[in-house]
Motif scaffolding. Structure first.
Motif, PDB file in Angstrom:
ATOM      1  N   MET A 355       0.867  -1.254  -0.130  1.00  0.00           N
ATOM      2  CA  MET A 355      -0.172   0.019  -0.011  1.00  0.00           C
ATOM      3  C   MET A 355       1.143   1.369   0.118  1.00  0.00           C
ATOM      4  SD  MET A 355      -3.386  -1.014   0.605  1.00  0.00           S
ATOM      5  CE  MET A 355      -4.064   0.721   1.140  1.00  0.00           C
ATOM      6  N   ASP A 356       0.462   2.006  -0.719  1.00  0.00           N
ATOM      7  CA  ASP A 356       1.456   3.027  -0.770  1.00  0.00           C
ATOM      8  C   ASP A 356       0.906   4.746  -0.483  1.00  0.00           C
ATOM      9  OD1 ASP A 356      -0.675   4.627  -2.247  1.00  0.00           O
ATOM     10  OD2 ASP A 356       0.117   4.819  -3.976  1.00  0.00           O
ATOM     11  N   GLU A 357       1.552   5.516  -0.152  1.00  0.00           N
ATOM     12  CA  GLU A 357       1.059   6.818   1.682  1.00  0.00           C
ATOM     13  C   GLU A 357       0.069   6.805   1.227  1.00  0.00           C
ATOM     14  OE1 GLU A 357       2.766   6.995   4.151  1.00  0.00           O
ATOM     15  OE2 GLU A 357       4.178   6.087   3.508  1.00  0.00           O
ATOM     16  N   ASP A 358      -0.628   7.194  -0.176  1.00  0.00           N
ATOM     17  CA  ASP A 358      -2.447   7.845  -0.285  1.00  0.00           C
ATOM     18  C   ASP A 358      -3.305   6.311  -0.650  1.00  0.00           C
ATOM     19  OD1 ASP A 358      -1.056  10.122  -1.179  1.00  0.00           O
ATOM     20  OD2 ASP A 358      -0.185   9.516  -2.794  1.00  0.00           O
ATOM     21  N   GLY A 359      -3.026   5.265  -0.414  1.00  0.00           N
ATOM     22  CA  GLY A 359      -3.955   4.709   0.176  1.00  0.00           C
ATOM     23  C   GLY A 359      -4.641   3.639  -0.813  1.00  0.00           C
ATOM     24  N   TYR A 360      -3.277   3.728  -2.068  1.00  0.00           N
ATOM     25  CA  TYR A 360      -3.165   2.874  -3.282  1.00  0.00           C
ATOM     26  C   TYR A 360      -2.789   1.403  -3.093  1.00  0.00           C
ATOM     27  CZ  TYR A 360      -5.935   6.560  -6.570  1.00  0.00           C
ATOM     28  OH  TYR A 360      -6.446   7.075  -6.838  1.00  0.00           O
ATOM     29  N   LEU A 361      -3.296   0.069  -3.411  1.00  0.00           N
ATOM     30  CA  LEU A 361      -2.887  -0.428  -3.350  1.00  0.00           C
ATOM     31  C   LEU A 361      -2.243  -1.399  -4.364  1.00  0.00           C
ATOM     32  CD1 LEU A 361      -2.618  -3.765  -2.263  1.00  0.00           C
ATOM     33  CD2 LEU A 361      -4.975  -4.399  -3.666  1.00  0.00           C
ATOM     34  N   HIS A 362      -0.860  -1.056  -4.463  1.00  0.00           N
ATOM     35  CA  HIS A 362      -0.070  -2.560  -5.833  1.00  0.00           C
ATOM     36  C   HIS A 362       0.131  -3.581  -5.594  1.00  0.00           C
ATOM     37  CE1 HIS A 362       1.557   2.217  -6.807  1.00  0.00           C
ATOM     38  NE2 HIS A 362       0.800   1.564  -5.936  1.00  0.00           N
ATOM     39  N   ILE A 363       0.257  -4.374  -7.184  1.00  0.00           N
ATOM     40  CA  ILE A 363       0.136  -5.946  -6.747  1.00  0.00           C
ATOM     41  C   ILE A 363       1.384  -6.214  -7.665  1.00  0.00           C
ATOM     42  CG2 ILE A 363      -0.786  -7.736  -7.328  1.00  0.00           C
ATOM     43  CD1 ILE A 363      -2.407  -7.017  -5.195  1.00  0.00           C
ATOM     44  N   ILE A 364       2.560  -6.926  -6.577  1.00  0.00           N
ATOM     45  CA  ILE A 364       3.478  -7.339  -7.973  1.00  0.00           C
ATOM     46  C   ILE A 364       2.906  -8.435  -8.007  1.00  0.00           C
ATOM     47  CG2 ILE A 364       6.295  -7.198  -7.094  1.00  0.00           C
ATOM     48  CD1 ILE A 364       4.819  -4.471  -6.381  1.00  0.00           C
ATOM     49  N   GLY A 365       3.182  -9.093  -7.639  1.00  0.00           N
ATOM     50  CA  GLY A 365       3.201 -10.731  -8.100  1.00  0.00           C
ATOM     51  C   GLY A 365       2.637 -11.781  -7.609  1.00  0.00           C
ATOM     52  N   ARG A 366       2.736 -12.836  -7.485  1.00  0.00           N
ATOM     53  CA  ARG A 366       1.991 -14.389  -6.381  1.00  0.00           C
ATOM     54  C   ARG A 366       3.481 -14.617  -6.081  1.00  0.00           C
ATOM     55  NH1 ARG A 366      -2.670 -17.042  -6.569  1.00  0.00           N
ATOM     56  NH2 ARG A 366      -3.934 -15.120  -8.007  1.00  0.00           N
ATOM     57  N   GLU A 367       3.397 -14.681  -4.582  1.00  0.00           N
ATOM     58  CA  GLU A 367       4.235 -15.192  -3.440  1.00  0.00           C
ATOM     59  C   GLU A 367       4.923 -16.706  -4.068  1.00  0.00           C
ATOM     60  OE1 GLU A 367       4.221 -14.436   0.223  1.00  0.00           O
ATOM     61  OE2 GLU A 367       4.438 -12.874  -0.192  1.00  0.00           O
ATOM     62  N   GLN A 368       3.892 -17.122  -4.567  1.00  0.00           N
ATOM     63  CA  GLN A 368       4.088 -19.125  -4.793  1.00  0.00           C
ATOM     64  C   GLN A 368       5.183 -18.958  -5.983  1.00  0.00           C
ATOM     65  OE1 GLN A 368      -0.094 -20.009  -5.972  1.00  0.00           O
ATOM     66  NE2 GLN A 368       0.885 -21.504  -6.538  1.00  0.00           N
ATOM     67  N   PHE A 369       5.444 -17.963  -6.931  1.00  0.00           N
ATOM     68  CA  PHE A 369       6.138 -17.720  -8.517  1.00  0.00           C
ATOM     69  C   PHE A 369       6.838 -17.239  -8.025  1.00  0.00           C
ATOM     70  CE2 PHE A 369       1.584 -17.681 -10.433  1.00  0.00           C
ATOM     71  CZ  PHE A 369       1.425 -18.934 -10.049  1.00  0.00           C
ATOM     72  N   MET A 370       7.756 -16.175  -6.729  1.00  0.00           N
ATOM     73  CA  MET A 370       8.573 -16.252  -6.437  1.00  0.00           C
ATOM     74  C   MET A 370       9.747 -16.623  -6.857  1.00  0.00           C
ATOM     75  SD  MET A 370      10.057 -13.722  -3.541  1.00  0.00           S
ATOM     76  CE  MET A 370      10.724 -14.822  -2.771  1.00  0.00           C
ATOM     77  N   MET A 371      10.586 -15.769  -7.255  1.00  0.00           N
ATOM     78  CA  MET A 371      11.983 -16.356  -7.566  1.00  0.00           C
ATOM     79  C   MET A 371      13.400 -15.987  -6.915  1.00  0.00           C
ATOM     80  SD  MET A 371      12.338 -16.507 -12.484  1.00  0.00           S
ATOM     81  CE  MET A 371      11.522 -14.565 -11.698  1.00  0.00           C
ATOM     82  N   ILE A 372      14.210 -16.732  -6.452  1.00  0.00           N
ATOM     83  CA  ILE A 372      15.398 -15.406  -5.590  1.00  0.00           C
ATOM     84  C   ILE A 372      16.671 -15.951  -6.915  1.00  0.00           C
ATOM     85  CG2 ILE A 372      16.700 -15.623  -3.514  1.00  0.00           C
ATOM     86  CD1 ILE A 372      14.548 -16.615  -2.210  1.00  0.00           C
ATOM     87  N   SER A 373      17.060 -15.252  -7.273  1.00  0.00           N
ATOM     88  CA  SER A 373      17.647 -14.417  -8.072  1.00  0.00           C
ATOM     89  C   SER A 373      19.363 -13.691  -7.930  1.00  0.00           C
ATOM     90  CB  SER A 373      17.887 -14.495  -9.594  1.00  0.00           C
ATOM     91  OG  SER A 373      18.749 -14.063 -10.020  1.00  0.00           O
ATOM     92  N   GLY A 374      20.707 -14.676  -7.602  1.00  0.00           N
ATOM     93  CA  GLY A 374      21.442 -13.858  -6.656  1.00  0.00           C
ATOM     94  C   GLY A 374      21.181 -13.140  -5.404  1.00  0.00           C
ATOM     95  N   GLY A 375      20.102 -13.811  -4.898  1.00  0.00           N
ATOM     96  CA  GLY A 375      19.382 -12.914  -3.129  1.00  0.00           C
ATOM     97  C   GLY A 375      18.840 -12.361  -3.449  1.00  0.00           C
ATOM     98  N   VAL A 376      18.098 -11.956  -4.969  1.00  0.00           N
ATOM     99  CA  VAL A 376      16.893 -10.813  -4.379  1.00  0.00           C
ATOM    100  C   VAL A 376      15.625 -11.338  -5.144  1.00  0.00           C
ATOM    101  CG1 VAL A 376      16.617  -8.617  -6.361  1.00  0.00           C
ATOM    102  CG2 VAL A 376      18.947  -9.244  -5.630  1.00  0.00           C
ATOM    103  N   ASN A 377      14.488 -10.804  -4.533  1.00  0.00           N
ATOM    104  CA  ASN A 377      13.711 -11.339  -4.737  1.00  0.00           C
ATOM    105  C   ASN A 377      12.343 -11.135  -5.704  1.00  0.00           C
ATOM    106  OD1 ASN A 377      13.568 -13.167  -2.255  1.00  0.00           O
ATOM    107  ND2 ASN A 377      11.928 -11.689  -1.518  1.00  0.00           N
ATOM    108  N   VAL A 378      12.152 -11.917  -6.740  1.00  0.00           N
ATOM    109  CA  VAL A 378      11.970 -11.340  -8.744  1.00  0.00           C
ATOM    110  C   VAL A 378      10.766 -12.061  -8.391  1.00  0.00           C
ATOM    111  CG1 VAL A 378      12.181 -11.408 -11.028  1.00  0.00           C
ATOM    112  CG2 VAL A 378      14.434 -11.334  -9.217  1.00  0.00           C
TER     113      VAL A 378
END
Length: 468
Positions: A355-378
């Protein structure tokens, strides 16, 4: 009484003459539709009892829509099946659901005649928690999971829609997508509940749809991104009304282009899921103000962004938890519906966002599909959204393969005319090095679930074959 058909009798009495439901084969007045739903309920009650399930191949025909309404009135559960399913896919769902009745596409006309010849019943189920609609979600594996929705949950979502969207009550709903899909079935149910006239198209033919929009004084059309892309190609969009968009995959740039080119066809978008109903929505103004967000929260919805048991502040990414009266009744397990809901009433489908400061929701992706490449969540969806901005790309899917140094090496498979070198150079301007696919392959097609989503497990197998 909370039944999704409970508003029909009053409208049948107060506005009996104008057309209410129009399909290729039939046109019904408000009064005629009320009578037909009573007959459909009577037919179901003559062959079974409340609480039983009717499954059918859900073509966009009046018979399917009247069976849906009749089942809701009779206290039955309506389970629509995709006509494009293979025989094996259909049989698997019928085995899982074990419906009392199954109606194939070739039997719809016959059942329609049986309903017409059945005496109407005044019975109407008053159990607001009864499951009136059951469908299947596929997830990443393609294994179907049967879910259920209660009357109460959809009526609460109808009420949220009436509050959030500036409808006058004079609109005509144009349903052009397949009604086995919950978005289009919901659009039809909302129209029937609120008294909007309804035009049900047999199939999505862009030129037929644009003609309907021209001829309709004020329309409400439900759409997914591919439908709007096809309509834009006709360059023939006229008329005034609302377009309700749902489904991931349409870029912020294309949405802004629609808003600019077709100001009379106001574009609203909602984020939600079969399990959640409405969660948030975007208005035409939001495409200028917050183009990459999923909008502000729908009426009656609370959200918490969590990492484990910790509730995160604005700006931090975590798992999106939703609390509202519009949640589903659960997935089928041992002949009952169960949902893994938190003690405080919050539920998650596993989406990651903030959620941002203005009350808007931002969807990044589905957690079960998250990849970790070089220690970074993608999140693959985040990368795919960038790749899909390129005009030469039709579809793009991102996954990973094992890498001894990075842990997971991000790769992309896509369809379209563009060559991999050009696409890689384009993407480099928009993604950090950690999120950039290291390998690219143009393919003829990508694997999909029966719901049209990327089949993530099959995609990973495909990537291993292509890149290893």
């Amino acid at each position: 009484m909370m039944n999704i058909t409970s508003t029909y009798p009053l409208r049948a009495q107060t506005c009996p003459e104008p057309f209410f439901v129009k399909t290729k084969e039939q046109t019904f007045t408000y009064k005629e539709w009320e009578d037909m739903t009573k007959r459909a309920a009577g037919w179901l009650l003559s062959v079974g009892h409340p609480g039983e399930t009717i499954a059918l191949t859900a073509l966009n025909r009046w018979e399917v829509l009247v069976i849906f309404c009749g089942a809701a009135r009779a206290g039955w559960t309506f389970m629509p099946l995709d006509p494009r399913m293979t025989k094996a896919e259909r049989e698997e769902r019928l085995r899982l659901a074990a419906p009392k009745l199954f109606i194939g596409k070739d039997s719809l006309a016959k059942i329609g005649q049986l309903i017409m010849n059945t005496e109407p019943t005044d019975f109407c189920s008053d159990d607001e928690e009864a499951i009136f609609y059951s469908g299947f979600t596929s997830g990443s594996s393609g294994v179907p999971k049967q879910f259920g929705r209660s009357h109460r949950s959809w009526i609460k979502s109808f009420e949220a829609g009436l509050t959030d969207f500036l409808l006058t009550g004079e609109e005509t709903a144009v349903i052009a997508g397949p009604i086995h899909h919950s978005l289009f079935l919901y659009g039809a149910a909302f129209a029937l509940y609120t008294g909007q006239r309804l035009i049900l198209h047999e199939k999505f033919w862009p030129h037929h749809i644009t003609q309907t929009l021209k001829e309709t004084p004020s329309f409400v059309m439900y759409a997914v991104p591919t439908m709007l892309e096809s309509l834009m190609k006709t360059n023939d969009i006229e008329g005034k009304g609302f377009v309700f968009l749902s489904g991931a995959g349409w870029s912020a740039e294309r949405k802004q282009q629609w808003v600019t080119q077709y100001p009379n066809a106001a574009l609203y978008e909602f984020y939600g899921a079969s399990e959640l109903s409405f969660v948030s929505y975007m208005t035409p103004k939001d495409y200028n103000h917050k183009p990459s967000s999923s909008g502000k929260l729908s009426t009656g919805v609370e959200i918490e962004i969590r990492h484990g048991s910790q509730v995160l502040p604005a700006g931090e990414t975590g798992t999106v938890y939703v609390k509202s009266s519009m949640l589903f009744s659960g997935y089928v397990k041992d002949d009952s519906y169960e949902m893994n809901i938190e003690e405080d009433g919050f539920y998650t489908v596993g989406d990651a966002g903030y959620m941002d400061e203005d009350g808007y929701l931002h969807i990044i992706g589905r957690e079960q599909f998250m990849m970790i490449s070089g220690g970074v969540n993608v999140y693959p969806e985040e990368v795919e959204r960038v790749i899909l901005k390129y005009a030469g790309v039709k579809e793009a899917a991102v996954t990973s393969i094992h890498d001894i140094h990075l842990g997971e090496r991000i790769v992309c498979l896509y369809t379209g005319r563009i060559d991999p070198i050009t696409l890689k150079a384009y993407t480099k301007a928009y993604l950090s090095i950690e999120k950039m696919p290291r390998k690219w392959a143009r393919v003829d097609s990508l694997p999909h679930t029966t719901n049209g989503k990327i089949a993530r497990n099959e995609l990973k197998k495909m990537a291993l074959e292509v890149f290893m």
